[in-house]
Write an enzyme that holds these catalytic residues in place. Structure first.
Site, PDB file in Angstrom:
ATOM      1  N   CYS A  86       2.359   3.885   1.737  1.00  0.00           N
ATOM      2  CA  CYS A  86       2.522   3.580   0.336  1.00  0.00           C
ATOM      3  C   CYS A  86       3.554   4.351  -0.121  1.00  0.00           C
ATOM      4  O   CYS A  86       4.112   4.337  -1.333  1.00  0.00           O
ATOM      5  CB  CYS A  86       1.050   3.852  -0.531  1.00  0.00           C
ATOM      6  SG  CYS A  86      -0.201   2.783   0.164  1.00  0.00           S
ATOM      7  N   HIS A 117       1.672  -3.187  -6.983  1.00  0.00           N
ATOM      8  CA  HIS A 117       2.031  -2.138  -5.962  1.00  0.00           C
ATOM      9  C   HIS A 117       2.236  -2.632  -4.737  1.00  0.00           C
ATOM     10  O   HIS A 117       1.536  -2.855  -3.778  1.00  0.00           O
ATOM     11  CB  HIS A 117       0.596  -1.266  -5.688  1.00  0.00           C
ATOM     12  CG  HIS A 117       0.679  -0.119  -4.899  1.00  0.00           C
ATOM     13  ND1 HIS A 117       1.970   0.280  -4.254  1.00  0.00           N
ATOM     14  CD2 HIS A 117      -0.449   0.424  -4.048  1.00  0.00           C
ATOM     15  CE1 HIS A 117       1.610   1.130  -3.092  1.00  0.00           C
ATOM     16  NE2 HIS A 117       0.180   1.095  -3.025  1.00  0.00           N
ATOM     17  N   CYS A 165      -0.653   8.681  -3.752  1.00  0.00           N
ATOM     18  CA  CYS A 165      -1.647   8.585  -2.611  1.00  0.00           C
ATOM     19  C   CYS A 165      -1.132   7.660  -1.451  1.00  0.00           C
ATOM     20  O   CYS A 165      -0.339   6.997  -1.822  1.00  0.00           O
ATOM     21  CB  CYS A 165      -2.995   8.223  -3.175  1.00  0.00           C
ATOM     22  SG  CYS A 165      -3.226   6.632  -3.251  1.00  0.00           S
ATOM     23  N   GLY A 208      -2.305   5.750   2.418  1.00  0.00           N
ATOM     24  CA  GLY A 208      -3.293   5.418   3.162  1.00  0.00           C
ATOM     25  C   GLY A 208      -3.273   6.461   4.488  1.00  0.00           C
ATOM     26  O   GLY A 208      -2.071   6.794   4.893  1.00  0.00           O
TER      27      GLY A 208
END
Length: 395
Positions: free
Chosen positions: A92, A352, A382, A384
């Site tokens: 991400c 996203h 954040c 993963g």
């Protein structure tokens, strides 16, 4: 060796398309090429051959974004073949990682002009089939979706680390006592802020629609949603007692974003005033199942390196992977004024597209600082498997 200042001259992005929506027919390498070309066209004084490198984030890379999508974007955009390209993957955080790596190259003198961005087409992410362990298997074989989340997981990984992303958000909600109502209220505010920002034309300077596609605004924004409508949605990961729903989570999306980064020499060649200057960045790790709290330490570290505090921030773009994890991060930053966070809406509403989101956030902060005329901004995500990434910008 002196460290050079790094400036963001411009930042563009596509409207963010929904899964299977308006951009689903567009290949990810074409999306990437579009924002690269748009960025170059907006600085006509700059010779495209002066671009020293193109960095692009891409979280998947299993489909049409294979074989170094950054280089493909350079070629498809019609830049000189002498312009190289490299693709980076921090899931991400890939798009923001691309910005940081490009900025680092410029700061060290390895480049003077660079393009950094990210792309993802979650609609077009393929299914993949592993090779059999032996030839001519008689049984059925399993296809794995590459759209999102764990797949082909190494059995050596502890089970508590490899929970679904949504379950990770539930764990953050458990940790901080975040209710379903709080998450829905956060989601509602995201949609309202995004809709208002579009209505006011606040995205006009950065969004470049893809030609031939009827999409001029982020596709997932729900102008008319309400707490009542959100409350009707069922929990997606814990059928009993769950709080994380499709309504308070970021959707699956398609899109691309890109930024033009330069040093002092490159700035003079563009003949433009920079949007912002890159100050510092930081990356940190955390337990994989608590990935949603990854930005907590990264943001504190980036601010410390910049000699700044939360009180110095004028805007803060925090990626809203889930309302629960965003609220969890905010709970661990009591010094932060929540009113400056995602003032133009966040990923719950905007979307996203994994590899593009970090570049979108950095570009949005830069445009907001330029509109304000001065200030300090921060972009953070954040990630993963338990990481956090943050970037401090100033003007």
């Amino acid at each position: 060796m002196s460290i050079r200042d790094v400036y963001i001259v411009d930042a563009v992005r596509t409207p963010i398309g929904k899964f299977g929506g308006a951009l689903a027919s567009v290949r990810p390498d074409d999306l990437a090429a579009h924002v690269v070309r748009a960025l170059v066209d907006r600085s006509p004084a700059l010779d495209p051959a002066r671009v020293d490198d193109v960095y692009f984030g891409d979280a998947n890379g299993a489909g049409e974004d294979n074989r170094d999508v950054a280089r493909m974007a350079v070629l498809l955009a019609g830049l000189p073949v002498t312009v190289p390209g490299v693709t980076v993957n921090r899931l991400c955080g890939s798009g923001l990682e691309a910005v940081i790596q490009a900025a680092r190259a410029i700061a060290l003198g390895d480049a003077s002009v660079a393009i950094a961005g990210g792309v993802e087409s979650m609609s077009r992410a393929p299914w993949v089939l592993q090779k059999p362990e032996r030839a001519f298997p008689a049984g059925h074989q399993q296809l794995h979706s590459t759209t999102l989340g764990w797949r082909m997981t190494n059995p050596k990984m502890p089970a508590e680390w490899t929970v679904a992303l949504g379950e990770g958000a539930e764990l953050v909600a458990d940790k901080h006592g975040i209710t379903r109502e709080q998450q829905d209220a956060f989601a509602l505010a995201s949609h309202r802020k995004a809709a208002e920002a579009w209505a006011k034309g606040l995205y006009d300077d950065e969004v470049v629609p893809y030609p031939g596609v009827e999409l001029t605004r982020d596709e997932c924004i729900r102008d008319n949603t309400s707490m009542e409508a959100l409350a009707k949605l069922k929990p997606a990961f814990r059928p009993e007692g769950g709080t994380v729903t499709p309504g308070n989570s970021s959707p699956l999306n398609d899109g691309a974003a890109a930024l033009l980064l330069v040093d002092e020499d490159g700035l003079r060649e563009t003949g433009r005033e920079p949007l912002a200057r890159i100050r510092t960045s930081a990356v940190t790790g955390i337990e994989p199942q608590l990935f949603g709290l990854g930005p907590v330490a990264a943001v504190r570290r980036a601010l410390e390196k910049a000699g700044r505090s939360f009180a110095d921030l004028t805007t803060f773009e925090l990626n809203e992977a889930f309302a629960a994890q965003s609220l969890g991060c905010l709970a661990e930053w009591p010094e932060l004024d929540p009113e400056i966070v995602n003032p133009r809406g966040g990923a719950v509403a905007i979307g996203h597209p994994l590899g593009a989101s970090g570049a979108r956030l950095a570009g949005s902060v830069a445009h907001q600082l330029a509109a304000a005329g001065s200030g300090t901004g921060l972009a953070a995500l954040c990630i993963g498997v338990g990481q956090g990434l943050a970037l401090v910008l100033e003007r």
